[in-house]
Scaffold this motif. Sequence first.
Motif, PDB file in Angstrom:
ATOM      1  N   ALA A  56       1.102  -1.250   0.017  1.00 50.29           N
ATOM      2  CA  ALA A  56      -0.098  -0.061   0.072  1.00 50.29           C
ATOM      3  C   ALA A  56       0.941   1.250  -0.062  1.00 50.29           C
ATOM      4  O   ALA A  56       2.067   1.035   0.450  1.00 50.29           O
ATOM      5  CB  ALA A  56      -1.078   0.064   1.175  1.00 50.29           C
ATOM      6  N   PRO A  57       0.252   2.276  -0.627  1.00 54.20           N
ATOM      7  CA  PRO A  57       1.364   3.472  -0.693  1.00 54.20           C
ATOM      8  C   PRO A  57       1.741   3.952   0.859  1.00 54.20           C
ATOM      9  O   PRO A  57       0.945   3.594   1.865  1.00 54.20           O
ATOM     10  CB  PRO A  57       0.216   4.595  -1.124  1.00 54.20           C
ATOM     11  N   THR A  58       2.935   4.601   0.910  1.00 55.66           N
ATOM     12  CA  THR A  58       3.235   5.423   2.096  1.00 55.66           C
ATOM     13  C   THR A  58       2.068   6.211   2.627  1.00 55.66           C
ATOM     14  O   THR A  58       1.346   7.048   1.970  1.00 55.66           O
ATOM     15  CB  THR A  58       4.459   6.023   2.198  1.00 55.66           C
ATOM     16  N   GLY A  59       1.705   6.163   3.844  1.00 53.62           N
ATOM     17  CA  GLY A  59       0.793   7.061   4.570  1.00 53.62           C
ATOM     18  C   GLY A  59      -0.721   6.340   4.431  1.00 53.62           C
ATOM     19  O   GLY A  59      -1.573   6.999   5.215  1.00 53.62           O
ATOM     20  N   SER A  60      -0.776   5.368   4.070  1.00 54.24           N
ATOM     21  CA  SER A  60      -2.324   4.669   3.990  1.00 54.24           C
ATOM     22  C   SER A  60      -2.561   4.265   5.326  1.00 54.24           C
ATOM     23  O   SER A  60      -1.606   3.713   6.242  1.00 54.24           O
ATOM     24  CB  SER A  60      -2.159   3.226   3.101  1.00 54.24           C
ATOM     25  N   LYS A  61      -3.983   4.499   5.819  1.00 50.06           N
ATOM     26  CA  LYS A  61      -4.126   4.338   7.193  1.00 50.06           C
ATOM     27  C   LYS A  61      -4.238   2.770   7.368  1.00 50.06           C
ATOM     28  O   LYS A  61      -4.865   1.998   6.569  1.00 50.06           O
ATOM     29  CB  LYS A  61      -5.678   4.947   7.521  1.00 50.06           C
ATOM     30  N   VAL A  62      -3.592   2.329   8.468  1.00 50.08           N
ATOM     31  CA  VAL A  62      -3.676   1.068   8.952  1.00 50.08           C
ATOM     32  C   VAL A  62      -4.818   1.010  10.330  1.00 50.08           C
ATOM     33  O   VAL A  62      -4.517   1.825  11.144  1.00 50.08           O
ATOM     34  CB  VAL A  62      -2.430   0.446   9.513  1.00 50.08           C
ATOM     35  N   VAL A  63      -5.622   0.327  10.082  1.00 46.06           N
ATOM     36  CA  VAL A  63      -6.946   0.122  11.123  1.00 46.06           C
ATOM     37  C   VAL A  63      -6.756  -1.180  11.865  1.00 46.06           C
ATOM     38  O   VAL A  63      -6.033  -2.333  11.592  1.00 46.06           O
ATOM     39  CB  VAL A  63      -8.166   0.210  10.674  1.00 46.06           C
ATOM     40  N   ALA A  64      -7.250  -1.130  13.222  1.00 46.03           N
ATOM     41  CA  ALA A  64      -7.165  -2.328  14.289  1.00 46.03           C
ATOM     42  C   ALA A  64      -8.038  -3.411  13.350  1.00 46.03           C
ATOM     43  O   ALA A  64      -9.123  -3.097  13.072  1.00 46.03           O
ATOM     44  CB  ALA A  64      -7.497  -1.979  15.380  1.00 46.03           C
ATOM     45  N   PRO A  65      -7.604  -4.683  13.209  1.00 42.48           N
ATOM     46  CA  PRO A  65      -8.331  -5.912  12.721  1.00 42.48           C
ATOM     47  C   PRO A  65      -9.417  -6.111  13.720  1.00 42.48           C
ATOM     48  O   PRO A  65     -10.675  -6.740  13.234  1.00 42.48           O
ATOM     49  CB  PRO A  65      -7.218  -6.975  12.418  1.00 42.48           C
ATOM     50  N   ILE A  66      -9.106  -6.038  15.045  1.00 43.27           N
ATOM     51  CA  ILE A  66     -10.145  -6.516  15.958  1.00 43.27           C
ATOM     52  C   ILE A  66      -9.468  -5.551  17.320  1.00 43.27           C
ATOM     53  O   ILE A  66      -8.700  -4.615  17.330  1.00 43.27           O
ATOM     54  CB  ILE A  66     -10.138  -7.830  16.713  1.00 43.27           C
ATOM     55  N   ASP A  67     -10.584  -5.621  18.416  1.00 41.82           N
ATOM     56  CA  ASP A  67     -10.085  -4.863  19.499  1.00 41.82           C
ATOM     57  C   ASP A  67      -8.981  -5.439  20.214  1.00 41.82           C
ATOM     58  O   ASP A  67      -8.374  -6.324  19.947  1.00 41.82           O
ATOM     59  CB  ASP A  67     -11.278  -5.098  20.648  1.00 41.82           C
TER      60      ASP A  67
END
Length: 280
Positions: free
Chosen positions: A182-193
Amino acid sequence: MNKCVAKARLALLITLGLGLNLSLSAHADIVLHGQLKQGGLLWGELPAGSSVKLDGRALNIADNGVFVFGFDRDAKPISHLEICGADGECEKQVLNIAQREYDIQRITGVPQQTVTPPASVLARIRKEAALVSKARQQEFPRQDFTQTFNWPVLGPITGVFGSQRVYNGSPGRPHYGLDIAAPTGSKVVAPIDGVVTLAHPDMFYSGGTLIIDHGMGVSSTFIHLSRVLVEVGQQVKQGDAIAEVGATGRATGPHLDWRMNWAGQRLDPALVIGPMPTAE
């Protein structure tokens, strides 16, 4: 005294994302979730007062009966599960661990300085490894791993769990993660809590590094990050922005390397998540 049933009377069926019965002749049926193969994570629930062992090792059981275990990249073909009820009766099951074939690349003519880090950074590497180990050894009474996982970022899969390179005839460490370009700066989100146990801006090998604990020894690690957006001790919810994709550390291009662990066992994230959604 515990009565061990020498001949297994358990009918074990396990699949990703679906609960199927582990039928105990003397106890209530148990539902397990996961994949019985190298790199797999499995969890289930037991009646009150039960205990469970994997290869003779007692597993932690939460007050509500939830327990979890997993199998490393090189797990042997046979494992043994023993479940004891509150009445002291125990039943055993031989687990047949599906063996996998890993992509092995043999590369020659690589400069030695590329393969072996200089002596000047060895102290730093040891210090950072200790930080990672300490973070993964923490164990919270959470059960976030029972949630359905979502993808932390979307993009082409460029690296898979278990692959390995042999440099100039010497095997390198296997790759224990799932690489998503993915491009630099793309948001990474929590896959679960989970709860954040490590948030480091720049480690020698892994660059920006984030570890989130999902409870009972299960954790996710995200590396090569350009930015870490959360702090140690912070609780995150599934879908929260936690970091940004980068190419820090020993990375050749921007991507997210997502890894998972359970109690020292390295697990394959691809086995806990469904197919990646297609771009709309």
